[in-house]
Structures are given as C-alpha cells and as structure tokens.
Scaffold this active site. Sequence first.
Site, short mmCIF file in Angstrom:
data_model
loop_
_atom_site.label_atom_id
_atom_site.label_comp_id
_atom_site.label_asym_id
_atom_site.label_seq_id
_atom_site.Cartn_x
_atom_site.Cartn_y
_atom_site.Cartn_z
N LYS A 128 0.93 -1.31 0.01
CA LYS A 128 -0.19 0.05 0.06
C LYS A 128 0.83 1.32 0.12
CE LYS A 128 -3.47 2.60 2.65
NZ LYS A 128 -4.33 2.41 3.55
N HIS A 143 -8.81 -32.36 -31.51
CA HIS A 143 -9.91 -31.45 -31.07
C HIS A 143 -10.59 -31.55 -29.82
CE1 HIS A 143 -9.23 -30.15 -35.51
NE2 HIS A 143 -7.98 -29.81 -34.86
#
Length: 514
Positions: free
Chosen positions: A137, A278
Amino acid sequence: MAPLALLSTSDKTGLVDLARGLVEEFGYDIISSGGTAKTLQQAGIPVTKVSDYTGSPEILGGRVKTLHPRIHGGILARQTLESDRQDLADNDIRGISLVVVNLYPFEQTIARPDVTLEDAIENIDIGGPTLLRAAAKNHAHLTVLCDPGDYSAYLEELRQNNGTASLKFRQERAIKAFAHTAAYDRTITDYLTAQLTEATDLPAQFTLSGQQKQILRYGENPHQSAGWYQTGTGEQGWAGATQLQGKELSYNNLVDLEAARQIITEFTDKPAVAILKHTNPCGIAFADTLVEAYQKALAADSISAFGGIVALNQTIDAATAQELTKIFLECVVAPGCDPDAQEILQKKGKLRVLILPDLHYGPSVMVKSIAGGFLLQQSDTTIATPDTWTVVTEKQPTPEQLDELFFAWKVVKHVKSNAIALTKNRTTCGIGAGQMNRVGAVKIALEQAGEQARGAVLASDAFFPFDDSVRTAAAAGIEAIVQPGGSLRDKDSIAAANELGLVMVFTGMRHFLH
C-alpha cells in the site's frame, strides 16, 4: 540515519546474500524475527530482533511477532507528510525502507498426504500478509519484496539509483505482493471450503488466481494472445509435468492434453490408450498390452489420429514407442517412459512427449467466462456404474454386453454433445460428436463404423426423444444401447428396442459436454 530493512522469511533462499549486500554496500540496519534473525546471526550479519526493537516479546508460541505499532508505523508512514514524520518522532519509530517477507508454506503443508486440519490452520500466516499488504500500500515510500528471485534485482536497483529503488520498480513489486497475498488467501479458502463444507456447496465468493508460467505463442488462433498460468505450487498438474522432448507447448496442445488426461483416467483396469483430435476422442481401446491397446485405438480411426494427441495409462515401453513413431502426432502423455522407449521416441524430435506421473490429479471445479462474470460448476468426475443402471427392455444384457456398455458409457462422457459412441471388443469403432441433433450424431458414428457396427454397442450422452435413432442403430447391426433415459417419449424408444430385439439400459445420469 541508516535506512532500515525488515526481513521476515519462511523461505531462506538468497536471504544471506541480500542481507550482506544491504549492510555492506548500502549501510542498512536490519530488524528481523525468529528463524530469520537466527539465520542472519549465524552468517555473521548484524541484526536486531523484532522483539528487542519493539520492546514486546514474541508471544503465543510465535503467533504474534511483528504485529506492533513500531513495525507497522514504520511501514505505513508517508515520509513526505509532516504529520506522519512527527508521529514517528513522538513515538520513537523509525521509518522502514524495505520489507522482505514470504509466507508460511501453506500450499506445501496441505500437499502432504498426512496433513491434519490442525496442521494446516497452524500454517496460515497472519503477520506476513499484513506486512506485505501494508508495505505494498505504501510503495510510494518503500519497497516490498515477496519473491527471492527479486533480491538481486533490488540490489542492482540500489547500485544504479544512488541507494534508492525507482518508483517503477516499487510499483511492480507492490503489485506482485498483492497478487501473492491474494493467491495465498485463495488457497486457504479453497482448502477450508473442501474440508469444512459439503462437497456440493459452491462458495458465495470465488476468486481465480494463478502465477504466470509461460507466455504462449498465441491462443486458439494466431491473432489471439494467450498465457499459461499455474495454481498452487506448480508441483501438480501440467505445470509439474516433465517434457522429455519436442517443441514448445501451444495453447491448443494444452487444451487437448487436458481433455486426454480426463479421458484416460476413466480406464484403470487394463492397459488403455486414447487418441484425441480437437478434444474429441477418435480412438480409445483396452488390451492386454499397451502396444496392442495403441494399435487398436489407432485402427479405430487412423485418418483422424493424424496430428492427434495420445494419452496412455501406463509407462511407455519400447514396443509402444516404436508404433508411436510411425505416424505424425502432436503430443504423447503417459505416467512414465522407459529409457529404451525414450531413445526410440527421439527419432521424432518434434514430437512433444510429456510425463505426468499423476494423471488423476485434476480441477475440482470448472470455470467458464461469460459477459460480466463467469460460471462455476463442479467437475464431472462421477459416472454411473452398471450396478445402478436399469434394464428397460425385455431382452437382458449378458455380462459381456454389460462390460462393453460400461466401456462405451465412459467414452461418450468425453465426447462433445450431441454425442454418440459405438464400441466393440473394448475399442471405439464410431464417434458422432458435436451435432445439433442426435439423429445426425448416430448417422455419423454408424457411417464411420461401417461393418464394425454389427455386434457393437451404442452409448448416447442424453436420452432419445424419438425412436428413430433406435431403429437406425438396429438396422446397422447394433445389439445394445446405453442412455440416460428421462424423455417423455421413453416408451417409444423402449417399444422399438423390444420390437427389434435390442438390449437397452438407462443410467439415470447424463454427461453433456459443451
């Protein structure tokens, strides 16, 4: 006054070198807690214990060490604000220029097979995340480091910037610290959710976090950017796999490999091989040997197998490796690979060969993005076994037919809906995948099977709303059908099966796969 650094680490990698550089090159004073202070003292580096600095002893067996105003005041102070500087002076608090923290090894703790809930909870870090968040922070005024890999970069920053770190460097490490604590909290939440709630419960809040493992060349298509992110420690799942050879894995490779892993874990009784294209299976087979299973799976649809993905449920032996080199394949994955097999596979240098010892480790939930959010569901790891099925026709299945139907049911679970799977002698002979109607899926599967359909069984991932598919299957020689049941017109399908002399069983469970 000398700059002050707070060092409090669980992972001591690179710690001594960092501390020595801070003290000897840049004149830092160091405060440290517990085991970190002991490590530095043993290395001959001057250090002040946190308890001596704060005047408060470590209490509760070490649970409270750094949670003190002299620590957090020094971290959160805005050095450009006169009132903050005055507060520090009034309370005899030094500003802190560097916070180096990494957290208790919660992920490693819960990965132990003998871990107890008590052990896991005791390894939830409290002070560490608080220090990281406070320092992140206030990154405008200090630097926070949570990754030992950044220690040398920080020292280099000091060398190049007259003893200070650039704002850009501090910003990047602040973001990293917030990401680190978020991932840490996510792991704790997932673990406690699994331990303390019903398995069917989904959390009211869900945060997905991961560490970037690799930027991929592109996504499904070249115009889409893509990356590979790992969750947890990276020791399990695909991030923990060993790639023995071959080109770099692509986005589509990884998607296909995961589909292959999910399929092959269904088959554990005998050597089994699954070949995919696939994400849909084009050949799956059981056999007495691995090489025979591969040969049967390949023969099921050798055209589709070209450029496919192969998953094996046993260690690759030389005979199987020899067969794998006879056709172009993208990837092969197995739990192991014999040395002589590896030597054979090296003839196909571009073939990606991966070793994933634990094929059964997989995600407990599935996530799918939608506009404005995402969907979350449990992974479909359940399958209805024959002892829970209902035979709905006059003709009863033989034990052999029941085993074959179960094999087909496991296969169709992993075929895109609408899905049909035909199998014979524990080998697929026809797959109908991803069709907009079930009749179309049946026709595709039967056409692919040809004469192999005679005496085969058929599995459907959902019910038959009409009897036309039953009649089409019977005309092609199908002997038995397994399906979930549940249609308003089940009676029509059952009547058709009875009329045509077919066996039909209902599982009471469906496996849609979109």
